[in-house]
Every structure is written in C-alpha cells, then in structure tokens.
Design an enzyme around this catalytic site. Structure first.
Site: not given
Ligand code: UDX
Ligand code: UDX
Length: 487
Positions: A46-47, A161, A195, A255, A306, A308
C-alpha cells in the site's frame, strides 16, 4: 507563531498552527505545495504504490517512504522492486531520487515531515483477547509513539492502514500525551486500491475518503489531505466525513465486496448440484443494473490481505459493541469462503476415484489473484495444504511468486516432503495426474494443452478454480474437466 492560513472551498478561512505550506488564492486549497514534506511509514503493497503516485502527481511535494525492513528499502532503491504492480516501476524510476525517497532513517523522515501517513501492517491477532479476529494494532501504536517522541513541529498524521473503528482516537491520545508543545491532527484516509490494478486504482479512484475530527483544525487538516489528491482526482470524488465514518466505510466496503464473492460461491455449489452454470447465472443477475456485474466471478475462494482480516475485524467490533447477531451474519461470509476451498478439494478427490494419495497434481498459480506476487490468504495455500493432507504430490508453478514464499507458506523446503516448484507450467504438468488452476494468470489461456495432455498420466484431469479456461475445447482434447459451479 508560524500560522498557516488555509483558503477552503467554502470561502472561509481556517487556521492550522505552524503548518509550513504556502498556498494560492484558488478556490480549492494550495496551488502549490512549496516545501511540503510527506513521510510514509511502511513501504509495503500500500505505502509504496500510493506514495509513488503522490510523488508523480505532486512534484512540489517531497515524499519519503520509511521502513524498518532494510531489505525491503534496498529493494525499493533497486531495479527489482519488492512489490510487483503493473505500471509501478515506471513511476518509481521517474520520481526516485527527485521527490521520492526510500530509507530506513525512520526518525529523520518523521521529524522533517509535515504530513505522516501510517501504512504499516495490521494483521489479525494470533493470541490474547480477540485472537483470530481483532486487528493487532501494535505497529500502528508504535508509529504513534515514535511520532510523539521524535517531535519536529506540528503534523497531520494520516491513518492509511485499515484499522478498527475509533483507532484514530487512540492515536490522537498517544500524540496528545506527548507534551512536546506540538499539535497533531489525526486523519483517516483508507486505501481502496486492489492489488494488480493498484496504479490504475490510484490514478483514477472511484473515490478518495478523508475523515477528520469535526473541529476547525480537523476540517483544515482534512482539506490539506484532500487538496493533495485534488491535484489529480476530481473534487466530486473526494468524500469528506468524520473520522469514524471513514474508518468504518473501509471495513464495510471490503465486507460488501467479499460478501458478493461468497454469495456467488454459495450459488456455485447449487449449480454443481443442479447442472446450472454459475457464469451464466452471474451474467444474468449482473445485467440487473441494481446488482451490477462486478465481483460476481465465482472462484475457488477469495484471498488477499484485506477481505478476511477486515471481516473478522468487523465481527470483533460487533461483538465488542454487544451486537452478536450482526457479528454472526458477517462471519458467514468467511465461513462460506472456507467451505469453497474445501469443496474444491473434495470435488478433486471424488473425481479422481476417491483418492489423490501419491498422485501428482500440477498447481498452476499460487498468488491470491493475477498480476500480483502477493500470496497473503491466497486460496492456493489452503487448497495445497488440504491436498498435502491427502498425501498428494504437488508441482507448483506461478509466474511471479518466489519459490521460497511458496515453500514457506506450505511449511516445507525444496526437495523435502511432497512439494516441488517448477519454472514453467509444462514442467509442472509433465507426468501429472491432474491440473488445478488456482490463479487466473492470463498466460494460462495461451498454453498448448494438447501437448500438456499428451505428457500427463491418463485419464488427465483438469480443475479450473477460476473458470478461465475453455473447458469445452479441453474436453475435446481429452481432459476430464471440472469448473467452479459447472454441473
Ligand atoms: C498494510 C495492511 O495490511 C493494510 O491493512 C493497510 O491498509 C495498509 O498496510 P500492506 O502495505 O500490504 O498493507 O502491508 P505490508 O506489505 O506488510 O507493508 C507494511 C510495511 O510496514 C512492511 O514493509 C513493514 O516492514 C513496515 N513496518 C511495519 C514498519 O516500517 N514499521 C513497523 O512498525 C511495522
Ligand atoms: C481488496 C479491495 O478490492 C480493495 O478496495 C481494498 O483496498 C483491499 O482489498 P485486493 O484484496 O487487492 O483488494 O483484491 P480484490 O480484487 O478485491 O480481490 C480479492 C479476492 O477476491 C481475490 O482473491 C480475487 O481473486 C477474489 N475475487 C474477486 C473473486 O473470487 N471473484 C470476484 O468476482 C472478484
């Protein structure tokens, strides 16, 4: 006192103490962000992409992404970025070293910033109160404490987050108790990027949500964050709310999306029993403009970091606030997803003469969806585990997921147990009894299935967990095929 005057769109003037942005006289906030500095804590899925987009769209803003993980930061500073997203590399290469920086110097980044985005992970708690449901907020809290300790002037702190409702309150409390003479405004600005399409979602978002406290300072801070996005997002797509609505909207959006997938997956079971075709049902109901066609693709189950996690979070909140029936309602969405993965494996076993023991299964695709190297909560993990429990032998191929990631999520090592990682799909399928397609990678449509069929054990089975292949054509080649929701 270094006062900043913000010209908000209502024409009134608000003040945010010592915020060092110069702004123009246009209708909506700063024309330029001269000297504005953003720090994002967390260089993850995300970041990284979000900050790259802000840096690209707002060249006047200096964006620094900090992370504790030196390997991750090195990755962001190399040509081989730690996150695979179509279009991301081009943007990072364009802005890196100019107004986009990746570093482990967390404190420096925080100290110098006017705006700090918290984008660290918030996994589901594995122990203690709320284990298995509640979000573990230790990283968010440690970010808040670090911001308070480091000081460096007044700041806007943005929750990026996904967090439980009212987390901003805790963050605000920690910041307020710092007694360092600085003032902080906490803003909720949840991410909605998916993603695989993150850059597209960031560039043309359906909406940007910015929530803040309902005070003059809170509104001013909301306007500052909104004005950053307003550089490329039409104003009517920028929704301003109070803090709690913003936090809750994020959980609710995920959800609802997950609920759609679980709903159509529940119908897929009925399709398999009756001879209906779930893709036809999806098409028919999606044509109703009140329902709409998106998120109706039946699959082996939803995954990702996200869905679950956020539903479990929502159910925990409901229980906490004395609403057990509401919690139960949403829990079913996750239970349906678990059932879908189990049903997929049960169907494989039934089809393959009631046993997969010591049979070779080619697993095509391991990521939770196409166009990402992310495997968090990927349905492939559970499907593979169930198959391993049945003592099947797995030959896994995914175009983007690292072999070590696959092996570690299955708790095994290369050459040990019954899992081997293959460098291409042909190698995975050669000598196999069955193919299980678990991610909808486009390249699977272009495979030479006649060649694959000829190299497999007969009868050759194919289970399409994503309904992406032409099963009729595969039947003609000689495969015994099974799609999701196809009786
Ligand atoms: C995360 C969350 O999963 C999601 O719910 C939220 O919306 C956005 O942040 P994501 O960017 O996919 O999503 O997570 P991740 O790829 O694990 O990145 C988090 C980063 O934060 C990691 O690189 C970790 O090293 C870093 N981190 C974590 C810090 O720099 N400081 C901390 O204290 C904890
Ligand atoms: C989701 C939300 O879409 C996004 O807005 C939020 O910020 C983060 O969580 P992401 O988890 O990256 O994004 O992917 P998404 O495209 O939503 O798919 C989630 C899961 O649902 C995947 O495993 C995908 O394969 C599945 N999916 C999606 C289905 O099985 N059927 C569908 O019709 C759509």
């Amino acid at each position: 006192m270094d006062l900043l005057k913000l010209n908000c769109h209502t024409g009134s003037f608000l003040y945010f103490k010592s915020f060092r942005i110069k702004y123009g006289s246009r209708r909506f906030l700063p024309q330029k962000f001269l000297g504005m500095k953003i720090c994002c804590i967390g260089a993850g899925y995300v970041g990284g992409p979000t900050m790259a987009m802000i840096a690209d769209k707002c060249e006047d803003i200096q964006v620094t992404v900090v992370d504790l993980n030196a390997e991750r930061v090195d990755g962001w500073n190399s040509d081989d970025l730690p996150v695979f997203e179509p279009g991301l590399t081009e943007i990072v290469l364009r802005r890196r070293g100019k107004n986009l920086f990746f570093t482990t110097a967390v404190e420096d980044g925080i100290r110098e910033a006017d705006v700090i985005f918290i984008s660290v992970n918030t996994p589901t708690k594995t122990s203690g109160v709320g284990a298995g449901k509640a979000a573990d907020l230790r990283y968010v809290e440690s970010c808040a404490r670090q911001i308070a300790e480091v000081g460096g002037g007044d700041k806007i702190v943005v929750e990026k987050s996904t967090v439980p409702v009212r987390t901003a309150h805790s963050v605000q409390e920690i910041l307020s108790s710092a007694e360092n003479g600085h003032s902080y405004q906490v803003i909720s600005n949840p991410e909605f990027l998916a993603e695989g399409t993150a850059m597209k979602d960031l560039e043309k978002p359906d909406r940007v949500l910015v929530g803040g406290t309902v005070t003059p300072e809170g509104r001013a801070a909301v306007d500052v964050i909104a004005s950053i996005y307003a550089q490329w997002v039409p104003q009517e797509r920028i929704i301003k709310t109070n803090l709690w609505s913003s936090e809750l909207s994020k959980l609710t959006a995920n959800a609802f999306l997950a609920q759609r997938v679980s709903s159509i997956n529940s119908i897929s079971a009925l399709c398999e029993a009756t001879g209906a075709d779930v893709d036809e049902v999806s098409h028919a109901i999606g044509a109703d403009s009140r329902i709409g066609p998106k998120f109706l693709k039946s699959s082996v189950g939803f995954g990702g970091s996200c869905f679950q996690k956020d539903i479990l979070n929502l159910t925990y909140l409901c229980e906490h606030f004395g609403l057990p029936e509401i919690a139960e309602y949403w829990t079913k969405v996750v239970e349906m997803n678990d059932l879908q993965k189990k049903r997929f494996v049960t169907r494989m076993i039934d089809a393959m003469f009631n046993t997969v023991s010591e049979k070779k299964i080619a697993v095509l695709g391991y990521a939770f969806k196409k166009d990402t190297n992310d495997v968090r909560e990927s349905p492939a993990i559970d499907v593979c585990r169930y198959l391993l429990d049945e003592t099947a032998e797995l030959r896994v191929y995914d175009p983007k997921v690292e072999p070590e990631t696959i092996l570690s999520t299955l708790g095994t090592k290369e050459g040990e147990d019954s899992v081997s990682i293959c460098k291409d799909p042909y190698e995975a399928c050669e000598g196999s009894h069955a193919i299980a397609v678990l991610t909808e990678w486009d390249e699977f449509n272009d495979l030479d299935f006649a060649k694959i069929h000829a190299q497999m054990k007969q009868p050759a089975f194919l289970f399409d967990g994503r309904n992406v292949l032409d099963l009729k054509a595969l039947e003609e080649i000689g495969f015994r095929t099974y799609g999701i929701g196809k009786g």
